[in-house]
Every structure is written in structure tokens, then in C-alpha cells.
Design a protein around this motif. Structure first.
Motif, short mmCIF file in Angstrom:
data_model
loop_
_atom_site.label_atom_id
_atom_site.label_comp_id
_atom_site.label_asym_id
_atom_site.label_seq_id
_atom_site.Cartn_x
_atom_site.Cartn_y
_atom_site.Cartn_z
N THR A 1 0.87 -1.21 0.06
CA THR A 1 -0.03 0.09 0.02
C THR A 1 1.12 1.09 -0.02
O THR A 1 1.69 1.31 0.82
CB THR A 1 -0.78 0.17 1.26
N PRO A 2 0.63 2.32 -0.86
CA PRO A 2 1.48 3.40 -0.95
C PRO A 2 1.29 4.00 0.45
O PRO A 2 0.37 4.26 1.11
CB PRO A 2 0.97 4.46 -1.88
N LEU A 3 2.54 4.74 0.76
CA LEU A 3 2.67 5.40 2.11
C LEU A 3 1.58 6.69 2.14
O LEU A 3 1.59 7.40 1.02
CB LEU A 3 3.94 5.78 2.29
N VAL A 4 1.29 7.00 3.02
CA VAL A 4 0.32 8.20 3.19
C VAL A 4 1.36 9.54 3.16
O VAL A 4 2.39 9.62 3.90
CB VAL A 4 -0.57 8.35 4.47
N PRO A 5 0.98 10.52 2.25
CA PRO A 5 1.78 11.75 2.31
C PRO A 5 1.84 12.44 3.55
O PRO A 5 0.98 12.23 4.29
CB PRO A 5 1.01 12.55 1.19
N TRP B 1 -8.16 14.94 2.01
CA TRP B 1 -8.77 14.64 3.34
C TRP B 1 -8.27 13.32 3.53
O TRP B 1 -8.01 12.39 2.74
CB TRP B 1 -10.31 14.69 3.21
N ARG B 2 -8.02 13.04 4.89
CA ARG B 2 -7.77 11.68 5.52
C ARG B 2 -8.31 11.54 6.91
O ARG B 2 -8.82 12.34 7.44
CB ARG B 2 -6.13 11.65 5.70
N ILE B 3 -8.26 10.31 7.15
CA ILE B 3 -9.18 10.08 8.51
C ILE B 3 -8.36 10.17 9.62
O ILE B 3 -7.00 9.75 9.69
CB ILE B 3 -9.73 8.47 8.52
N SER B 4 -8.59 10.98 10.64
CA SER B 4 -7.83 11.17 11.87
C SER B 4 -8.50 10.69 12.96
O SER B 4 -7.86 10.72 14.09
CB SER B 4 -7.83 12.75 11.84
N ALA C 1 -6.70 -5.97 12.12
CA ALA C 1 -5.72 -4.85 11.74
C ALA C 1 -5.29 -4.84 10.18
O ALA C 1 -4.80 -3.83 9.82
CB ALA C 1 -4.48 -4.85 12.62
N ALA C 2 -5.33 -5.83 9.40
CA ALA C 2 -4.83 -6.02 8.20
C ALA C 2 -5.62 -4.99 7.48
O ALA C 2 -5.14 -4.42 6.28
CB ALA C 2 -5.13 -7.28 7.66
N GLY C 3 -7.02 -4.90 7.61
CA GLY C 3 -7.64 -3.84 6.82
C GLY C 3 -7.48 -2.48 7.13
O GLY C 3 -7.25 -1.76 6.18
N PHE C 4 -7.05 -2.00 8.45
CA PHE C 4 -6.39 -0.94 8.76
C PHE C 4 -5.28 -0.73 7.91
O PHE C 4 -5.02 0.44 7.35
CB PHE C 4 -6.05 -0.89 10.15
N THR C 5 -4.43 -1.68 7.72
CA THR C 5 -3.05 -1.43 7.12
C THR C 5 -3.56 -1.29 5.46
O THR C 5 -2.76 -0.45 4.82
CB THR C 5 -2.14 -2.65 7.23
N TYR D 1 -2.71 9.86 12.82
CA TYR D 1 -3.49 8.72 13.56
C TYR D 1 -2.88 7.49 13.26
O TYR D 1 -3.06 6.67 14.30
CB TYR D 1 -4.74 9.06 12.66
N ILE D 2 -2.19 7.08 12.20
CA ILE D 2 -1.70 5.95 12.16
C ILE D 2 -0.74 5.37 13.36
O ILE D 2 -0.63 4.66 13.99
CB ILE D 2 -0.95 5.64 10.72
N GLU D 3 0.14 6.45 13.63
CA GLU D 3 1.01 6.47 14.69
C GLU D 3 0.53 6.27 15.98
O GLU D 3 0.54 5.53 16.79
CB GLU D 3 1.91 7.61 14.75
N SER D 4 -0.79 6.97 16.19
CA SER D 4 -1.32 6.88 17.34
C SER D 4 -2.09 5.71 17.79
O SER D 4 -2.11 5.22 18.71
CB SER D 4 -2.48 8.23 17.66
N VAL D 5 -2.94 5.13 16.47
CA VAL D 5 -3.18 3.63 16.89
C VAL D 5 -2.29 2.56 17.08
O VAL D 5 -2.50 1.72 17.71
CB VAL D 5 -4.23 3.51 15.56
#
Length: 192
Positions: A33-37, A180-183, A79-83, A93-97
Motif C-alpha cells: 500500500t502506498p505510504l500516506v503523504p 482529506w484523510r481519516i484522523s 488490523a490488516a484492513g487498517f493497514t 492517526y496511524i502512529e497513535s493507533v
């Protein structure tokens, strides 16, 4: 004696450095999956997952569907879906989760194991709920998202009813861009 001690200390330093580099670089493993900008990026990447990421509702719906879709026989955890959805998630948000992403699923270990043994596929669809929500701002878009998970089993006779998950979600503007991104994702308590 002093030479052996220097060699041992040098070996420990080399091993510690190698371990630190491996942790920082992810041991050479790269997600498909591409990294989030980064939120500081002035030129965001193209819209991920064929989603118009200039539309916060589209981002909310697409991310929810991706996060709550699984193949338990292949996925190590929910967690695979999240990834897989990380291109639609805010980097902070990725870091906090972190490692707790599976907790968003509200699926017990026994259910996950049963689905894995049955080679089930869990396909999620999502839509924006009709609940009241805080007023939109230039940087935040809060909604109730209703996610329906359809469980498909190889043996249709062993079918299961659809699961419904209701989640409070926030899409945040990515830095000074129009993307926009999910936070935040907060599944409603007390769901099946």
C-alpha cells in the motif's frame, strides 16, 4: 584480556546499530500500500484507492469499507484492513493507533478463528448515517458512518447474518492541501 573486551564491546555496538537500523527501516519489508503523504507535503500524492480524496464523505466511506473488509484465513488479524486503508489515513492517526488497530474491529478472537477455519470473506460497505453531527469546519468533517459487513462462506448452507458496525469518524484536511484523510475512528460501544 583487554583485546577480547574491546572486541566484545565493538561487537555489541555493531549489533545494536544493526538492530536500530533494522527497526527504523522496517527490516527491509515494504508495504504494498502506498505510504500516506506527510501532512507537511505541499504536493500530495494522487488520490489513493481510486477515491476522490477531495471529498471528505468519499474518504470516510472508502476508508470504512476498506478497514472493515477482511479475509481471516489470510489476514493475521483485523488490523490488516487498517493497514490496507493506510493511504486514506492521517499519518498522525496511524502512529497513535499503532498496534491497537485490531481493536477497531469489535470481533472476538473466537469469531476470527472460526472465520479463518471456514475460509470466510468479510466484505464491508459503508454509508454516511443520518445522525446529527458537529458543523463542518475548513479542516474537520465529522460523521457517523454505518458499516455493513457481509460474511461469505464457501459453504452457503453455513451462512451468517450481516454485521452492522456504527462508527464515529473524522476526516481532516491534509495540511494546507484540499485532500482529506481519516484522523479518528471510534466504533460505537455495545454493538454485536
Amino acid at each position: 584480556m583487554m583485546i577480547h573486551r574491546r572486541i566484545r564491546v565493538s561487537a555489541i555496538v555493531v549489533i545494536a546499530t544493526a538492530l536500530a537500523v533494522a527497526v527504523v527501516t522496517g527490516c527491509g519489508h515494504h508495504e504494498s500500500t502506498p505510504l500516506v503523504p506527510s501532512t507537511s507535503s505541499s504536493a500530495p500524492a494522487a488520490p489513493p484507492l481510486r477515491v476522490d480524496d477531495r471529498d471528505p464523505d468519499a474518504v470516510l466511506v472508502a476508508a470504512a469499507a476498506q478497514i472493515y473488509s477482511w479475509q481471516p484465513a489470510q489476514d493475521p488479524s483485523a488490523a490488516a484492513g487498517f493497514t490496507r486503508a493506510r493511504a486514506l489515513l492521517d499519518p498522525t492517526y496511524i502512529e497513535s493507533v499503532g498496534a491497537t488497530a485490531a481493536g477497531l474491529s469489535q470481533v472476538t478472537g473466537a469469531t476470527w478463528d472460526r472465520w479463518a477455519a471456514q475460509h470466510a470473506t468479510v466484505t464491508a460497505t459503508a454509508h454516511i448515517g443520518h445522525d446529527d453531527h458537529p458543523a463542518d469546519t475548513a479542516t474537520a468533517h465529522q460523521r457517523v458512518v454505518v458499516i455493513t459487513q457481509h460474511i461469505t462462506l464457501p459453504n452457503p448452507a453455513a451462512s451468517e447474518p450481516d454485521r452492522v458496525v456504527v462508527a464515529y469518524m473524522i476526516a481532516s484536511r491534509l495540511g494546507s492541501t484540499d485532500r482529506w484523510r481519516i484522523s479518528m475512528i471510534a466504533p460505537k460501544e455495545g454493538q454485536p
